[in-house]
Design a protein around this motif. Structure first.
Motif, mmCIF file in Angstrom:
data_model
loop_
_atom_site.group_PDB
_atom_site.id
_atom_site.type_symbol
_atom_site.label_atom_id
_atom_site.label_comp_id
_atom_site.label_asym_id
_atom_site.label_seq_id
_atom_site.Cartn_x
_atom_site.Cartn_y
_atom_site.Cartn_z
ATOM 1 N N VAL A 141 12.283 21.139 -55.632
ATOM 2 C CA VAL A 141 11.846 19.990 -56.429
ATOM 3 C C VAL A 141 10.774 19.206 -55.671
ATOM 4 N N ALA A 142 10.981 19.043 -54.371
ATOM 5 C CA ALA A 142 10.009 18.309 -53.551
ATOM 6 C C ALA A 142 8.649 18.991 -53.565
ATOM 7 N N ARG A 143 8.641 20.318 -53.507
ATOM 8 C CA ARG A 143 7.362 21.043 -53.523
ATOM 9 C C ARG A 143 6.655 20.868 -54.862
ATOM 10 N N MET A 144 7.419 20.854 -55.949
ATOM 11 C CA MET A 144 6.816 20.596 -57.255
ATOM 12 C C MET A 144 6.179 19.212 -57.290
ATOM 13 N N HIS A 145 6.927 18.219 -56.834
ATOM 14 C CA HIS A 145 6.434 16.841 -56.862
ATOM 15 C C HIS A 145 5.185 16.686 -55.996
ATOM 16 N N LEU A 146 5.155 17.392 -54.886
ATOM 17 C CA LEU A 146 4.001 17.311 -53.997
ATOM 18 C C LEU A 146 2.742 17.853 -54.675
ATOM 19 N N LYS A 147 2.945 18.776 -55.622
ATOM 20 C CA LYS A 147 1.822 19.361 -56.363
ATOM 21 C C LYS A 147 1.536 18.620 -57.667
ATOM 22 N N GLY A 148 2.226 17.506 -57.887
ATOM 23 C CA GLY A 148 1.964 16.718 -59.088
ATOM 24 C C GLY A 148 2.718 17.175 -60.319
ATOM 25 N N LEU A 149 3.696 18.075 -60.152
ATOM 26 C CA LEU A 149 4.451 18.601 -61.291
ATOM 27 C C LEU A 149 5.887 18.107 -61.254
ATOM 28 N N TRP A 150 6.511 18.092 -62.405
ATOM 29 C CA TRP A 150 7.928 17.770 -62.490
ATOM 30 C C TRP A 150 8.545 18.529 -63.650
ATOM 31 N N LEU A 210 21.786 13.996 -48.792
ATOM 32 C CA LEU A 210 21.125 15.082 -49.508
ATOM 33 C C LEU A 210 19.621 14.855 -49.622
ATOM 34 N N LEU A 211 19.219 13.596 -49.719
ATOM 35 C CA LEU A 211 17.792 13.288 -49.849
ATOM 36 C C LEU A 211 16.978 13.762 -48.649
ATOM 37 N N VAL A 212 17.631 13.936 -47.520
ATOM 38 C CA VAL A 212 16.917 14.411 -46.329
ATOM 39 C C VAL A 212 16.232 15.742 -46.617
ATOM 40 N N HIS A 213 16.894 16.615 -47.396
ATOM 41 C CA HIS A 213 16.303 17.912 -47.731
ATOM 42 C C HIS A 213 14.997 17.719 -48.506
ATOM 43 N N TYR A 214 15.003 16.767 -49.421
ATOM 44 C CA TYR A 214 13.792 16.480 -50.201
ATOM 45 C C TYR A 214 12.692 15.934 -49.300
ATOM 46 N N LEU A 215 13.038 14.964 -48.469
ATOM 47 C CA LEU A 215 12.034 14.280 -47.656
ATOM 48 C C LEU A 215 11.440 15.188 -46.585
ATOM 49 N N MET A 216 12.177 16.195 -46.167
ATOM 50 C CA MET A 216 11.628 17.141 -45.196
ATOM 51 C C MET A 216 10.508 17.973 -45.805
ATOM 52 N N ALA A 217 10.547 18.159 -47.128
ATOM 53 C CA ALA A 217 9.499 18.931 -47.803
ATOM 54 C C ALA A 217 8.434 18.040 -48.429
ATOM 55 N N ASN A 218 8.781 16.771 -48.670
ATOM 56 C CA ASN A 218 7.831 15.851 -49.309
ATOM 57 C C ASN A 218 8.167 14.430 -48.870
ATOM 58 N N SER A 219 7.423 13.927 -47.913
ATOM 59 C CA SER A 219 7.669 12.577 -47.391
ATOM 60 C C SER A 219 6.608 11.598 -47.875
ATOM 61 N N GLU A 220 6.029 11.886 -49.028
ATOM 62 C CA GLU A 220 4.932 11.074 -49.549
ATOM 63 C C GLU A 220 5.364 9.634 -49.827
ATOM 64 N N HIS A 221 6.620 9.450 -50.286
ATOM 65 C CA HIS A 221 7.082 8.116 -50.665
ATOM 66 C C HIS A 221 8.401 7.777 -49.979
ATOM 67 N N ALA A 222 8.597 6.498 -49.695
ATOM 68 C CA ALA A 222 9.931 6.002 -49.366
ATOM 69 C C ALA A 222 10.711 5.922 -50.675
ATOM 70 N N LEU A 223 11.978 6.320 -50.643
ATOM 71 C CA LEU A 223 12.770 6.384 -51.870
ATOM 72 C C LEU A 223 13.986 5.468 -51.739
ATOM 73 N N PRO A 224 13.889 4.235 -52.233
ATOM 74 C CA PRO A 224 15.006 3.281 -52.122
ATOM 75 C C PRO A 224 16.244 3.792 -52.845
ATOM 76 N N LEU A 225 17.375 3.771 -52.165
ATOM 77 C CA LEU A 225 18.603 4.303 -52.753
ATOM 78 C C LEU A 225 19.040 3.517 -53.985
ATOM 79 N N GLU A 226 18.877 2.198 -53.946
ATOM 80 C CA GLU A 226 19.301 1.392 -55.093
ATOM 81 C C GLU A 226 18.492 1.745 -56.335
ATOM 82 N N ALA A 227 17.191 1.928 -56.164
ATOM 83 C CA ALA A 227 16.346 2.290 -57.303
ATOM 84 C C ALA A 227 16.714 3.671 -57.828
ATOM 85 N N LEU A 228 16.991 4.598 -56.913
ATOM 86 C CA LEU A 228 17.394 5.936 -57.334
ATOM 87 C C LEU A 228 18.728 5.888 -58.067
#
Length: 485
Positions: A141-150, A210-228
């Motif tokens: 999912v992180a790789r998709m987001h990094l390429k602008g896709l979802w 679990l978010l660590v897996h995402y951030l290791m592949a795409n650290s473009e944004h900080a992802l606040p847990l409350e917002a998520l």
């Protein structure tokens, strides 16, 4: 068969079947060998052979075929253009008056991450094997987001393991904000909300891990847990509402029929045997082991098709009772929906298999509910040896903690927590007799109902006994002791 004929083929056309298609090389028959997914009159997905090569075929028919074809093709091209791994598109076509079709390479052997998750779901929460499956999904999912896709319809079955790689599928759900540039944070949070909302609620405390897996592949944004978490709650509420609506309409998961003589709903994968059970429900009850008879309900353990089941018949005691019941959904229907609600939320209960409401001129009468049978003892029997000592095995107390935490988290009151309505089954406490169950919209409404549930639960053991004292201290007395995720 011409492609357009599939529109009238129904839910289960006989296979193998040949469908005539034409591409740049000319006309040829697609031999469809198996069907993997069917949306009657619209979409038929299956494995087959095209010009001697195994393929995965998506056949689109009906008035929306053109739009569905264009969306599928656009999504596939987006994945390919961004260098993301997806099955090769071998051939495609769209013909006016017929429909659209896309033929992909057939991955074999293949395992979806959904199947991989099912194989490890029974393990302790976030065991290494579970973390590996979810981590692989989040990295994709992180790789998709990094390429602008979802992926609009993001779930584990849209990620396939094959040939040592992870493939992204279902182009119809692929969207792009600006292809080639990382997704904006708001879109990332929305899409991750879809992903996490589909995980078991027991995993909620581990979202950050679990978010660590995402951030290791795409650290473009900080992802606040409350917002998520707000996004997760929003999506989960929508998914629950959608699932319960499906339990009351004819669809892929459920077979539902309504007419003037009644309403029948069954799990589609159980439709044939359950139709026979409902047809002979009263005779099966008479021949079965009666738990409760007469009055407002009759409950029996029955044998049918080599299986042990439970049938509960909701009786009409007299004319006054009928006047109170005929105008509103039956208690059988309420229990059918309540059981599916619990199952969706990960709270143990016997699997509901079928329900039937009889009607005369549209007015409700008797009703029947069929569920799986749980072999385990109820909590009264299970804990009888510990009444005076209070030395209940810790795993059983932890399972009780988990049950009450889940009920409080979801604001669910049972309405009759006598001990005979809690069964020990496969290491969990399962709830039965859901006639009065309710999910509350407000904390205030739930607080009063929870207090009654707790008080009724504690009354299962003598006041002053060691077990009663243990449970009074263990079962939360106030809502603040367990918070919603």
């Amino acid at each position: 068969m011409q492609l357009a004929e599939l529109q009238k083929a129904g839910r289960a056309p006989a296979v193998p079947l040949n469908v005539t298609l034409a591409d740049a090389a000319g006309i040829a028959d697609l031999q469809l060998l198996t069907l993997l997914r069917v949306l009657p009159g619209q979409r038929y997905v299956g494995a087959g052979v095209w010009r001697g090569r195994p393929v995965l075929a998506k056949l689109l028919v009906g008035p929306k075929a053109s739009r569905h074809f264009e969306r599928e093709l656009e999504g596939v091209k987006l994945l390919q253009a961004q260098g993301l791994t997806t099955p090769q598109l071998l051939a495609d076509g769209l013909e006016a008056g017929q429909g659209g079709w896309l033929l992909f390479e057939l991955l074999d052997p293949v395992q979806s991450l959904g199947q991989a998750w099912e194989a490890v779901e029974h393990l302790p929460v976030l065991a290494d094997e579970q973390s590996a499956v979810l981590g692989q999904a989040l990295e994709a999912v992180a790789r998709m987001h990094l390429k602008g896709l979802w992926q609009e319809d993001l779930h584990l079955d849209n990620l396939l393991r094959a040939n040592g790689q992870l493939y992204l599928i279902d182009g119809a759900g692929v969207r792009a904000d600006e292809a080639g540039k990382p997704l904006p944070r708001e879109r990332v949070l929305e899409n991750l909300g879809v992903f996490f909302a589909q995980l078991p609620p027991a995993l909620a405390p581990f979202t950050e891990e679990l978010l660590v897996h995402y951030l290791m592949a795409n650290s473009e944004h900080a992802l606040p847990l409350e917002a998520l978490q707000r996004q997760v709650d929003k999506v989960r509420a929508w998914r629950l509402k959608d699932y319960l609506a499906k339990a009351g309409r004819d669809c892929t998961l459920f077979s539902v029929e309504r007419d003037a003589s009644g309403l029948t709903a069954m799990r589609r994968d159980q439709a044939a045997p359950m139709a026979e059970v409902l047809e002979h429900a009263d005779a099966l009850i008479d021949a079965g082991h009666l738990y409760k008879t007469g009055g407002a309900a009759t409950v029996a353990r029955i044998q049918a098709q080599g299986r042990t089941l439970v049938v509960k018949r909701y009786n009409i005691k007299n004319a006054l009772h009928w006047l109170k019941r005929f105008w509103r959904p039956s208690r059988a229907w309420h229990s059918w929906i309540a059981a599916h609600r619990l199952a969706f939320l990960g709270i143990a209960t016997p699997l509901p298999l079928a329900v039937r409401e009889s009607r005369t001129l549209g007015l409700r009468g008797r009703a029947w509910l069929v569920t799986e049978y749980l072999e385990g003892p109820d909590i009264i029997e299970r804990w009888a040896p510990y009444t005076e000592s209070g030395e209940v095995p810790e795993p059983e107390l932890l399972a009780l903690d988990e049950l009450f935490q889940a009920l409080m988290r979801e604001r669910i009151s049972h309405g009759d927590l006598k001990g005979h309505n809690l069964f020990w089954h496969q290491g969990r406490w399962a709830l039965i007799d859901l006639d009065a169950m309710r999910q509350h919209a407000s904390a205030g409404s739930f607080a009063a109902a929870y207090a009654r549930d707790r008080e009724r639960f504690l009354r299962n053991w003598p006041e002053g006994s060691a077990l009663r004292g243990l449970l009074e201290a263990r079962v939360p007395a106030a809502l603040g002791e367990v918070s919603r995720p």
